[in-house]
Scaffold this motif. Structure first.
Motif, short mmCIF file in Angstrom:
data_model
loop_
_atom_site.label_atom_id
_atom_site.label_comp_id
_atom_site.label_asym_id
_atom_site.label_seq_id
_atom_site.Cartn_x
_atom_site.Cartn_y
_atom_site.Cartn_z
N GLY A 174 -18.02 -28.24 33.20
CA GLY A 174 -17.98 -29.69 33.00
C GLY A 174 -16.94 -30.30 33.90
O GLY A 174 -16.13 -29.58 34.52
N GLN A 175 -16.96 -31.61 33.99
CA GLN A 175 -16.02 -32.29 34.88
C GLN A 175 -15.52 -33.56 34.22
O GLN A 175 -16.28 -34.32 33.63
CB GLN A 175 -16.71 -32.65 36.20
CG GLN A 175 -15.83 -33.44 37.17
CD GLN A 175 -16.48 -33.60 38.52
OE1 GLN A 175 -16.33 -32.77 39.40
NE2 GLN A 175 -17.18 -34.70 38.70
N ALA A 231 -14.34 -24.56 29.53
CA ALA A 231 -14.51 -24.21 30.95
C ALA A 231 -14.62 -25.43 31.83
O ALA A 231 -15.15 -25.37 32.93
CB ALA A 231 -15.74 -23.32 31.12
N CYS A 232 -14.11 -26.56 31.35
CA CYS A 232 -14.21 -27.80 32.12
C CYS A 232 -13.02 -27.95 33.05
O CYS A 232 -12.07 -27.17 33.03
CB CYS A 232 -14.30 -29.00 31.17
SG CYS A 232 -15.77 -28.96 30.12
N GLN A 233 -13.06 -28.98 33.86
CA GLN A 233 -11.97 -29.22 34.80
C GLN A 233 -11.93 -30.69 35.18
O GLN A 233 -12.93 -31.39 35.09
CB GLN A 233 -12.16 -28.37 36.05
CG GLN A 233 -13.44 -28.67 36.82
CD GLN A 233 -13.65 -27.72 37.98
OE1 GLN A 233 -12.73 -27.10 38.45
NE2 GLN A 233 -14.89 -27.62 38.44
N THR A 234 -10.76 -31.14 35.60
CA THR A 234 -10.65 -32.49 36.13
C THR A 234 -11.13 -32.49 37.57
O THR A 234 -10.95 -31.52 38.30
CB THR A 234 -9.20 -33.01 36.06
OG1 THR A 234 -8.33 -32.02 36.60
CG2 THR A 234 -8.79 -33.29 34.63
N ALA A 235 -11.73 -33.58 37.99
CA ALA A 235 -12.34 -33.67 39.32
C ALA A 235 -11.28 -33.53 40.40
O ALA A 235 -10.24 -34.19 40.37
CB ALA A 235 -13.08 -34.99 39.47
N ALA A 236 -11.56 -32.67 41.36
CA ALA A 236 -10.61 -32.44 42.47
C ALA A 236 -10.42 -33.72 43.26
O ALA A 236 -11.38 -34.43 43.56
CB ALA A 236 -11.14 -31.33 43.36
N GLY A 237 -9.16 -34.00 43.60
CA GLY A 237 -8.87 -35.16 44.44
C GLY A 237 -8.89 -36.49 43.72
O GLY A 237 -8.68 -37.52 44.33
N LEU A 242 -10.87 -36.98 30.63
CA LEU A 242 -10.52 -36.06 29.54
C LEU A 242 -10.15 -36.85 28.29
O LEU A 242 -10.63 -36.56 27.19
CB LEU A 242 -9.36 -35.17 29.97
CG LEU A 242 -8.80 -34.22 28.92
CD1 LEU A 242 -9.88 -33.36 28.30
CD2 LEU A 242 -7.71 -33.34 29.53
N ALA A 243 -9.32 -37.87 28.46
CA ALA A 243 -8.98 -38.72 27.32
C ALA A 243 -10.22 -39.42 26.79
O ALA A 243 -10.41 -39.54 25.57
CB ALA A 243 -7.93 -39.76 27.74
N ALA A 300 -8.92 -28.81 25.59
CA ALA A 300 -9.67 -28.73 26.84
C ALA A 300 -8.79 -28.18 27.93
O ALA A 300 -7.56 -28.07 27.79
CB ALA A 300 -10.20 -30.10 27.23
N SER A 301 -9.42 -27.80 29.03
CA SER A 301 -8.68 -27.27 30.18
C SER A 301 -8.66 -28.30 31.30
O SER A 301 -9.67 -28.97 31.57
CB SER A 301 -9.34 -25.98 30.68
OG SER A 301 -10.71 -26.18 30.96
N LEU A 302 -7.51 -28.46 31.94
CA LEU A 302 -7.38 -29.39 33.05
C LEU A 302 -8.01 -28.85 34.33
O LEU A 302 -8.33 -29.60 35.23
CB LEU A 302 -5.90 -29.71 33.30
CG LEU A 302 -5.21 -30.58 32.25
CD1 LEU A 302 -3.72 -30.63 32.50
CD2 LEU A 302 -5.81 -31.97 32.21
N TRP A 303 -8.12 -27.53 34.42
CA TRP A 303 -8.83 -26.93 35.53
C TRP A 303 -9.50 -25.65 35.02
O TRP A 303 -9.14 -25.11 33.98
CB TRP A 303 -7.89 -26.62 36.71
CG TRP A 303 -6.71 -25.75 36.37
CD1 TRP A 303 -6.67 -24.39 36.31
CD2 TRP A 303 -5.39 -26.20 36.03
NE1 TRP A 303 -5.41 -23.96 35.97
CE2 TRP A 303 -4.60 -25.05 35.79
CE3 TRP A 303 -4.78 -27.45 35.91
CZ2 TRP A 303 -3.26 -25.13 35.45
CZ3 TRP A 303 -3.45 -27.53 35.57
CH2 TRP A 303 -2.71 -26.38 35.34
N GLN A 304 -10.48 -25.19 35.76
CA GLN A 304 -11.20 -23.99 35.33
C GLN A 304 -10.35 -22.76 35.59
O GLN A 304 -9.77 -22.59 36.66
CB GLN A 304 -12.54 -23.88 36.08
CG GLN A 304 -13.44 -22.83 35.46
CD GLN A 304 -14.78 -22.77 36.15
OE1 GLN A 304 -15.24 -23.76 36.70
NE2 GLN A 304 -15.40 -21.61 36.14
N ILE A 305 -10.30 -21.90 34.58
CA ILE A 305 -9.44 -20.72 34.65
C ILE A 305 -10.32 -19.46 34.71
O ILE A 305 -11.51 -19.49 34.47
CB ILE A 305 -8.51 -20.62 33.42
CG1 ILE A 305 -8.07 -22.04 32.95
CG2 ILE A 305 -7.23 -19.86 33.75
CD1 ILE A 305 -8.88 -22.51 31.81
#
Length: 877
Positions: free
Chosen positions: A746-747, A788-794, A802-803, A816-821
């Protein structure tokens, strides 16, 4: 010393950009195409018609375009934007029809008169006129002319919406639709449905609004080609664009264009091309900006309307300026000047001049012409009796004086504009004038006056909360320029106004104001007022659970302020003198280091700097107070960082405290989780859908789900092909789950349309989360996990997504995760988290804390990139 030339009225001036307390201002902050949308209702006003001849689309119309009756003259003046003269002519027409005893034409004239009064902000007169119109029609028997009755109801709905009576407007437009059905007027039916969609959106019911618009689209598809159909599709496309559905909007607009081309209607071809240009420019990529320019050029070539051609060229000019293509932009200036001179007097022509004045400030050799344009705009608005347009023009001219530091002249013009805007109830202009007045008083050291002006601007914005997010797609990108600075500058002013001793009331006001900004950001993100329901202040939660402290960092232009609430202590604050650009640069560098497992040393150095800003001044008091949980209400770019990774020189913050995030200063229904009654719905994709090849497989999801089950939690699982949006919704409708765990790609993005999670049948967008997780008013989900989600790069504002996901889900808490690990470390973390959650009477924040420590102590996963990505948002209990 910088030389400035003073000016008055139409005198020339040389404009210089001005810095006040580190803030740079432009004299105009709302691009015109945005402001016009703020001033207009979703679909074009339709004046009530009177019996005459039937046209090809079977609508009753005024006898003919050449008819010189007073009613027709009023219509011509209204369509030209000359509302004051239209009022005069329609008043004469009403008197004439009253004397003649022609009640039907009198009713139609009064409803049109109400519409003209609405444009002038004369609400009392507008209400009286439409009431008299409807009373006449009811006396006659509304079935005598359904067309006039429906159109009068339509106008009443517009008045009700403009006056904030949204439920009444919705009911009126529902009645209007029924009357149009009786009259067998299909275009009227669709117009009523589009108006209802706007009312639903204004109330915050986004999905209901979109469903209504989709219904309109389905009806339009079954219609034969006609001018009514191309206009209906264009209105639909514009409405969907406002709703943020850019792809659906584009499809409707393209279909409208094709039909207009088949019918060889240049006016409609030009209008559809113009709407397509506005749609395309909002995608914001370089390629789409060029496509938008191409649409505007085509509009200029084909449209027979001088105003449409001029507005298209002005929008093209603004795009070139935005891309800093000033040489190419400058070649447009002479032709725009010529076109504007040829426009007949109208509100739209006034706004076009103001828009052009804004653009001219980007060309030093042409800056002096701005004052002349604005003086003409003021003069023309006065001749038209258009107080709203005059207020905006006065605000703009006052902004020019502000640029040249001519404070008293600027203040005089601003106050004149504010009085006019207030008498017109033009709140969207009022707040910009209050803001401008606040800046002017601040520059003149009148701190109390400046605070009062900023307070008024914020109060007006709060009133406009739903309107600002419902009116126009461009607000998404102007929010940072035209709304956010009002809040930030207000907070800066409040904190700077303090003496040597902290003023608790001012600190409380400052943190409430920054919360109001964060709620406004979320409203802007969703384009609707999204946070509703019963909420409990965080201070009350801390009082009842006295082991948590709350920290409110606030990023200001020249400093970073932190307000702290420690249990059983009054609010206190401290600050670091550092420019916002420097703060954001360091935060960006830290974020890049955090996602790199080999960059632990860089993380320590960079995160220690952030630790020193946020926590070092208060660390000893936190330890002495017995606090074990830190709750952060983060601001701006700080939201993209996990606070767990802050480093004090010896330890990471996660080694000392449990950590949670809050979207605002209040929690929805804060209650502890009942560990013995955990029932989880788990859904995940080990293989992404075939049409999403950029996402890697997640094979460890099976072991992740096994770990949840082994922790003793009752689970229902949807894996791979079973995990569809429909199946997820069905399961939640069937059984009450207090935990929903979604293990899939997810993003999170700063745009709601780009924030989603992947199911087997494609993305589930954040806008739809509420329908999945709050179905049938079931028990609120206690915990939503997005593993397994992440914030959009850039995207330096991606944490908004996320909020937003947390808020939209309606869950008390979101993990949630701020980036995929790493896939395997995620499975270990999830298993540890649920074991802690199930095993003891601890808070969710403490369960997260212990699970993170387990990873930190693991020889393979001790780097912050593995354990720090997880954040808990909302209720930490």
């Amino acid at each position: 010393m910088t030389k400035t030339t003073r000016f008055s009225g139409v005198n020339y001036l040389k404009i210089h950009r001005q810095r006040v307390k580190g803030k740079t201002f432009d004299f105009l902050r709302l691009p015109l195409y945005f402001l016009i949308a703020l001033l207009c209702i979703l679909s074009s006003p339709v004046l009530a018609n009177v019996p005459g001849v039937l046209n090809s689309s079977s609508q009753l119309v005024i006898n003919s375009v050449t008819n010189t009756s007073p009613l027709q003259q009023g219509k011509v003046l209204f369509d030209a934007g000359n509302f004051a003269q239209a009022v005069n002519v329609l008043q004469q027409a009403a008197q004439k029809y009253k004397q003649q005893g022609d009640k039907l034409r009198l009713a139609a004239t009064l409803s049109n008169l109400s519409l003209a009064y609405q444009q002038l902000g004369a609400w009392t007169e507008a209400q009286q006129a439409i009431t008299d119109s409807l009373n006449l029609l009811k006396q006659q028997g509304k079935n005598q002319n359904l067309q006039v009755f429906a159109q009068s109801l339509d106008i009443q709905g517009r008045l009700q919406l403009a006056m904030g009576k949204v439920e009444a407007a919705l009911a009126t437009w529902e009645q209007t639709e029924e009357v149009y059905k009786q009259a067998k007027n299909q275009s009227g039916i669709m117009r009523s449905q589009i108006n209802q969609a706007q009312a639903w959106r204004t109330q915050g019911f986004y999905r209901r609004a979109v469903e209504t618009l989709i219904k309109v689209n389905q009806t339009l598809q079954s219609q034969p080609d006609s001018i009514a159909k191309t206009v209906g599709l264009r209105s639909l496309g514009d409405a969907l664009q406002v709703a943020g559905e850019l792809e659906m909007s584009r499809q409707a607009l393209e279909q409208s264009l094709v039909i207009a081309q088949r019918l060889q209607s240049n006016a409609d071809i030009g209008a559809s091309l113009f709407s397509l240009g506005n749609n395309t420019r909002n995608i914001r990529t370089q390629e789409q900006k060029q496509q938008a320019i191409a649409y505007y050029i085509q509009t200029e070539k084909v449209s027979p309307s001088p105003l449409t051609r001029a507005t298209a060229k002005l929008n093209r000019l603004s795009l070139l300026i935005e891309d800093k293509q000033l040489a190419q932009a400058e070649t447009l200036l002479p032709s725009i000047e010529s076109q504007l001179e040829q426009l007949p007097p109208s509100r739209a022509a006034i706004y076009a001049r103001i828009n052009f004045a804004q653009s001219l400030t980007k060309f030093p050799s042409r800056n002096s012409d701005s004052a002349i344009l604005l003086a003409k705009a003021i003069k023309q608005s006065r001749s038209l009796g258009d107080k709203r347009a005059e207020a905006y023009a006065l605000k703009s001219l006052g902004g020019l004086y502000e640029e040249t530091k001519q404070w008293s002249e600027a203040q005089k013009l601003t106050q004149q504009g504010l009085i006019l805007a207030q008498t017109s109830n033009a709140r969207d202009i009022i707040y910009t004038l209050e803001w401008q007045l606040g800046r002017l008083l601040w520059a003149q050291k009148d701190i109390n006056g400046a605070i009062a002006a900023y307070d008024a601007a914020v109060e007006t914005l709060q009133y406009l909360r739903s309107d600002l997010v419902a009116v126009n797609q461009d607000v998404q990108f102007n929010f940072r320029d035209s709304v956010e600075p009002v809040y930030r500058q207000s907070v800066e002013l409040l904190l700077q106004s303090q003496g040597t001793q902290p003023d608790i009331k001012i600190l409380e006001k400052a943190r409430q104001r920054i919360e109001a900004l964060q709620l406004a950001e979320l409203d802007n993100f969703f384009r609707e007022a999204c946070l509703q329901g019963q909420k409990v202040p965080l201070d009350q939660v801390v009082q009842d659970n006295p082991t948590a402290a709350i920290l409110y960092p606030i990023i200001l232009p020249n400093e970073l302020q932190v307000i702290v609430k420690i249990p059983k202590q009054p609010l206190r604050h401290y600050n670091t003198k550092i420019r916002q650009v420097e703060v954001e640069k360091i935060l960006t560098e830290l974020r890049k280091s955090l996602v790199n497992p080999t960059a632990s040393k860089a993380v320590e150095n960079q995160s220690q700097q952030v630790y020193n800003w946020l926590l070092q001044p208060i660390e000893s008091e936190l330890q002495a107070s017995g606090v074990n949980t830190l709750v952060f209400v983060l601001d701006g770019a700080l939201r993209n960082l996990p606070m767990a990774a802050l480093y004090d020189g010896k330890q990471y913050l996660v080694e000392k405290y449990a950590i949670a995030l809050s979207v605002g200063l209040q929690l929805l229904d804060p209650k502890p989780l009942v560990q013995k009654q955990l029932k989880a719905l788990t859904a995940g994709l080990t293989q992404p859908p075939a049409n999403y090849p950029n996402y890697a497989p997640l094979p460890a999801i099976k072991s992740e789900f096994n770990g949840i089950t082994e922790a003793g939690i009752s689970t229902t699982s949807l894996l791979d092909g079973q995990f569809t949006s429909k199946k997820l919704e069905t399961e939640i409708n069937t059984v009450s789950f207090n935990v929903v765990h979604l293990a899939t790609h997810g993003q999170f993005s700063s745009l709601a349309e780009n924030t989603y999670i992947l199911a087997a049948d494609g993305p589930i967008k954040v806008k739809n989360f509420d329908s999945f997780l709050r179905s049938q008013d079931k028990t609120r989900v206690e915990l939503l996990v997005l593993s397994a989600c992440q914030t959009a790069a850039g995207d330096n504002r991606a944490a908004l997504g996320l909020a937003g996901a947390s808020v939209r889900a309606g869950a008390r808490s979101t993990l949630a995760s701020l980036w995929q690990i790493d896939d395997e470390s995620t499975a270990l973390f999830v298993s540890a988290f649920y074991q802690e959650l199930k095993g003891g009477k601890i808070t969710k924040a403490e369960a997260l804390h212990r699970a993170q420590l387990q990873l930190l102590k693991h020889p393979n996963y001790k780097a912050p990139s593995f354990w720090s990505a997880y954040v808990l948002i909302g209720n930490w209990l």
